[in-house]
Design a protein around this motif. Structure first.
Motif, mmCIF file in Angstrom:
data_model
loop_
_atom_site.group_PDB
_atom_site.id
_atom_site.type_symbol
_atom_site.label_atom_id
_atom_site.label_comp_id
_atom_site.label_asym_id
_atom_site.label_seq_id
_atom_site.Cartn_x
_atom_site.Cartn_y
_atom_site.Cartn_z
ATOM 1 N N GLY A 120 0.340 -30.499 22.751
ATOM 2 C CA GLY A 120 1.285 -30.378 22.134
ATOM 3 C C GLY A 120 1.414 -31.282 21.355
ATOM 4 N N VAL A 121 2.110 -30.913 19.686
ATOM 5 C CA VAL A 121 2.028 -31.731 18.721
ATOM 6 C C VAL A 121 4.359 -31.370 18.594
ATOM 7 C CG1 VAL A 121 2.336 -32.578 16.152
ATOM 8 C CG2 VAL A 121 -0.096 -31.924 18.424
ATOM 9 N N ASP A 122 5.230 -32.458 17.920
ATOM 10 C CA ASP A 122 6.330 -32.737 17.843
ATOM 11 C C ASP A 122 6.463 -34.154 16.899
ATOM 12 O OD1 ASP A 122 8.250 -30.436 18.564
ATOM 13 O OD2 ASP A 122 9.445 -32.505 18.224
ATOM 14 N N LEU A 123 7.396 -33.644 15.524
ATOM 15 C CA LEU A 123 7.970 -34.248 15.345
ATOM 16 C C LEU A 123 8.683 -35.166 16.098
ATOM 17 C CD1 LEU A 123 7.271 -35.701 11.846
ATOM 18 C CD2 LEU A 123 9.488 -34.129 11.866
ATOM 19 N N SER A 124 9.677 -34.485 17.005
ATOM 20 C CA SER A 124 10.527 -35.248 17.478
ATOM 21 C C SER A 124 10.415 -36.414 18.435
ATOM 22 C CB SER A 124 11.602 -34.363 17.633
ATOM 23 O OG SER A 124 12.735 -34.750 17.988
ATOM 24 N N PRO A 125 10.354 -37.482 18.624
ATOM 25 C CA PRO A 125 10.801 -38.583 19.720
ATOM 26 C C PRO A 125 11.500 -37.659 20.469
ATOM 27 C CG PRO A 125 11.570 -39.598 18.092
ATOM 28 C CD PRO A 125 11.150 -37.862 17.108
ATOM 29 N N PHE A 126 12.262 -37.699 20.227
ATOM 30 C CA PHE A 126 13.097 -37.374 21.833
ATOM 31 C C PHE A 126 13.116 -36.479 22.263
ATOM 32 C CE2 PHE A 126 15.879 -38.664 17.418
ATOM 33 C CZ PHE A 126 16.394 -40.102 18.399
ATOM 34 N N GLN A 127 12.786 -35.143 21.396
ATOM 35 C CA GLN A 127 11.985 -34.016 22.188
ATOM 36 C C GLN A 127 10.333 -34.665 22.573
ATOM 37 O OE1 GLN A 127 13.038 -30.757 21.994
ATOM 38 N NE2 GLN A 127 12.249 -30.902 23.955
ATOM 39 N N VAL A 128 9.663 -35.384 22.414
ATOM 40 C CA VAL A 128 8.709 -35.335 23.243
ATOM 41 C C VAL A 128 8.737 -36.131 24.468
ATOM 42 C CG1 VAL A 128 6.602 -36.614 23.249
ATOM 43 C CG2 VAL A 128 7.377 -35.497 21.483
ATOM 44 N N ASP A 129 10.334 -37.081 24.239
ATOM 45 C CA ASP A 129 10.431 -37.958 25.922
ATOM 46 C C ASP A 129 11.592 -36.660 26.573
ATOM 47 O OD1 ASP A 129 9.676 -39.877 24.583
ATOM 48 O OD2 ASP A 129 11.588 -40.913 23.377
ATOM 49 N N ALA A 130 11.881 -35.822 25.798
ATOM 50 C CA ALA A 130 12.510 -34.939 27.020
ATOM 51 C C ALA A 130 11.754 -34.462 28.351
ATOM 52 C CB ALA A 130 13.470 -33.905 26.342
ATOM 53 N N ASN A 131 10.257 -33.685 26.783
ATOM 54 C CA ASN A 131 9.096 -33.003 27.578
ATOM 55 C C ASN A 131 8.848 -33.737 29.206
ATOM 56 O OD1 ASN A 131 9.958 -31.100 25.502
ATOM 57 N ND2 ASN A 131 8.015 -31.474 24.209
ATOM 58 N N GLU A 132 8.277 -35.230 28.464
ATOM 59 C CA GLU A 132 7.212 -35.770 29.141
ATOM 60 C C GLU A 132 8.602 -36.131 30.096
ATOM 61 O OE1 GLU A 132 6.168 -39.042 26.908
ATOM 62 O OE2 GLU A 132 4.790 -38.222 26.358
ATOM 63 N N GLU A 133 9.484 -36.263 30.220
ATOM 64 C CA GLU A 133 10.667 -36.526 31.575
ATOM 65 C C GLU A 133 10.649 -35.270 32.714
ATOM 66 O OE1 GLU A 133 15.469 -37.099 32.403
ATOM 67 O OE2 GLU A 133 14.140 -37.887 30.305
ATOM 68 N N ALA A 134 10.561 -34.031 31.685
ATOM 69 C CA ALA A 134 10.942 -32.637 32.777
ATOM 70 C C ALA A 134 9.222 -32.536 33.023
ATOM 71 C CB ALA A 134 10.508 -31.621 31.256
ATOM 72 N N ALA A 135 8.068 -33.205 32.293
ATOM 73 C CA ALA A 135 6.938 -33.388 33.103
ATOM 74 C C ALA A 135 6.510 -33.894 34.391
ATOM 75 C CB ALA A 135 5.245 -33.088 32.452
ATOM 76 N N ALA A 136 7.099 -35.177 34.384
ATOM 77 C CA ALA A 136 7.718 -35.570 35.379
ATOM 78 C C ALA A 136 8.102 -35.166 36.810
ATOM 79 C CB ALA A 136 8.254 -37.275 35.161
ATOM 80 N N ASP A 137 9.054 -34.638 36.338
ATOM 81 C CA ASP A 137 9.894 -33.667 37.360
ATOM 82 C C ASP A 137 9.209 -32.664 38.377
ATOM 83 O OD1 ASP A 137 12.528 -33.297 38.483
ATOM 84 O OD2 ASP A 137 11.644 -30.731 37.304
ATOM 85 N N TRP A 138 8.379 -32.248 37.244
ATOM 86 C CA TRP A 138 7.486 -30.784 37.784
ATOM 87 C C TRP A 138 6.200 -31.791 38.715
ATOM 88 C CZ3 TRP A 138 6.684 -25.052 36.222
ATOM 89 C CH2 TRP A 138 7.999 -24.714 36.195
ATOM 90 N N ARG A 139 6.149 -32.451 38.249
ATOM 91 C CA ARG A 139 4.602 -33.597 38.540
ATOM 92 C C ARG A 139 4.764 -33.614 39.767
ATOM 93 N NH1 ARG A 139 3.871 -37.240 35.434
ATOM 94 N NH2 ARG A 139 2.790 -36.096 34.328
ATOM 95 N N ALA A 140 6.395 -34.435 40.109
ATOM 96 C CA ALA A 140 7.073 -34.612 41.708
ATOM 97 C C ALA A 140 6.543 -33.400 42.660
ATOM 98 C CB ALA A 140 8.176 -36.040 40.929
ATOM 99 N N ARG A 141 7.381 -32.747 42.364
ATOM 100 C CA ARG A 141 7.689 -31.696 43.297
ATOM 101 C C ARG A 141 6.070 -30.203 42.970
ATOM 102 N NH1 ARG A 141 11.752 -27.782 40.865
ATOM 103 N NH2 ARG A 141 11.538 -28.518 38.809
ATOM 104 N N ASP A 142 5.447 -31.295 42.755
ATOM 105 C CA ASP A 142 3.393 -30.452 42.660
ATOM 106 C C ASP A 142 3.688 -28.611 41.899
ATOM 107 O OD1 ASP A 142 1.584 -31.133 43.633
ATOM 108 O OD2 ASP A 142 1.668 -30.192 45.727
ATOM 109 N N LEU A 143 4.374 -29.222 41.077
ATOM 110 C CA LEU A 143 4.400 -28.244 39.979
ATOM 111 C C LEU A 143 3.224 -27.913 38.958
ATOM 112 C CD1 LEU A 143 8.811 -27.208 39.965
ATOM 113 C CD2 LEU A 143 6.631 -25.589 41.313
ATOM 114 N N LEU A 144 2.574 -28.801 39.040
ATOM 115 C CA LEU A 144 1.488 -28.971 37.831
ATOM 116 C C LEU A 144 -0.219 -28.495 38.524
ATOM 117 C CD1 LEU A 144 2.813 -32.215 35.443
ATOM 118 C CD2 LEU A 144 3.551 -28.876 35.924
ATOM 119 N N ALA A 145 -1.025 -27.899 37.471
ATOM 120 C CA ALA A 145 -2.584 -27.785 38.207
ATOM 121 C C ALA A 145 -2.775 -28.148 37.148
ATOM 122 C CB ALA A 145 -2.443 -26.368 38.418
ATOM 123 N N ALA A 146 -2.414 -28.723 36.200
ATOM 124 C CA ALA A 146 -2.907 -29.980 35.055
ATOM 125 C C ALA A 146 -1.905 -30.733 34.235
ATOM 126 C CB ALA A 146 -4.316 -28.988 34.008
#
Length: 302
Positions: A120-146
């Motif tokens: 995904g491409v996004d112009l907002s650095p705040f949005q990208v940071d928030a998305n990566e933070e959410a992905a880290a949470d899902w990764r820690a809970r073993d919710l990401l297959a990719a």
């Protein structure tokens, strides 16, 4: 891997799919199967408003406009069920998804949960940071297959850096011109005048089509928006024309029926004053680059 297996996904007759959610031309988000599936996603923790706290949504600054913003929490959110269904209908299993207007984390998390390679491409650095933070949470809970990937930058600058044929599926929801104002950045489409918006928007569409592999699908979720004089801008026909010019033909169109939300509260006054309908739907436009039969065969063979 504790993917979203809370609801058994029985295939529909046309391919991979979700129980009770069929690829009809009217998609009913207000019916039980859709609501149940959405609740299951939300229970996993989808915080699509993170990174978007600065967005302004209502053009009017009067008391009624502020009341509507408060009721709506001030932001639109993307439906995870639409994302899940669209991936299952149009993207090869484990395929590469390109989203030029990444916005919140929903499309990326749902894609990665299902094993799709999302960029995904996004112009907002705040949005990208928030998305990566959410992905880290899902990764820690073993919710990401990719692993989802978000690129901070202007789609007009970032997409040309991707190789032609990079994506197996394009899936996005662009800014509806200035309906929501995301920032004052000069490259922000929501801050542009309509003519500038139309030119930049069409150029981004051309780049996504270039990035799309031959014989593959692309889905854009769009809604109409009114100009300052009250007339509809024509975002839907603009989206169709830009794809056609870039070499992707409109193949399917569907209506996404949204929940009513604040529409009944707004309808009376706006109808009496101007005969404007209470809009609570979006358009789900699916295009194909190349041969639709080959694009479909690529799904069935995987």
């Amino acid at each position: 891997m504790s993917q979203l297996a809370l609801i058994d996904a029985a295939p529909v007759t046309t391919g991979r799919g979700l129980p009770g959610i069929q690829p009809f031309s009217v998609l009913r988000t207000d019916l039980g199967p859709w609501r149940d599936r959405r609740r299951a996603w939300e229970d996993l923790g989808l915080h699509s408003r993170r990174g978007r706290e600065h967005v302004t949504t209502y053009k009017t600054a009067d008391a009624f406009g502020r009341k509507m913003a408060a009721v709506n929490a001030g932001l639109s959110t993307f439906d995870p069920v639409l994302a899940e269904a669209s991936y299952s209908w149009y993207c090869p299993e484990g395929g590469r998804v390109l989203d030029p207007f990444a916005g919140g984390s929903v499309r990326g998390l749902v894609a990665a949960n299902g094993g799709y390679q999302y960029t995904g491409v996004d112009l907002s650095p705040f949005q990208v940071d928030a998305n990566e933070e959410a992905a880290a949470d899902w990764r820690a809970r073993d919710l990401l297959a990719a692993e989802p990937r978000w690129i901070h930058g202007d789609a007009l600058e970032e997409l040309p850096a991707l190789p032609a044929g990079h994506a197996d599926y394009v899936f996005t929801c662009p800014p509806y011109h200035d309906l929501e104002r995301y920032s004052d950045h000069p490259a922000d489409l929501s801050a542009m005048r309509w003519r500038e918006f139309a030119a930049a928007y069409s150029a981004i569409i051309a780049e996504t089509v270039r990035c799309l592999a031959p014989d593959r699908f692309a889905t854009w979720v769009v809604g109409e928006v009114r100009g300052s004089t009250g007339y509809l801008r024509g975002l839907v026909p603009l989206t169709i024309a830009a794809h056609d010019a870039a070499g992707a033909r409109l193949y399917n169109d569907a209506i996404l029926v949204n929940t009513l939300g604040t529409v009944p509260m707004r309808l009376g006054a706006q109808w009496r004053a101007s005969r404007k309908h209470g809009r609570h739907h979006q358009y789900v436009l699916t295009f194909v680059k190349g041969d639709p039969r080959k694009a479909t065969a690529a799904l069935a063979s995987l």
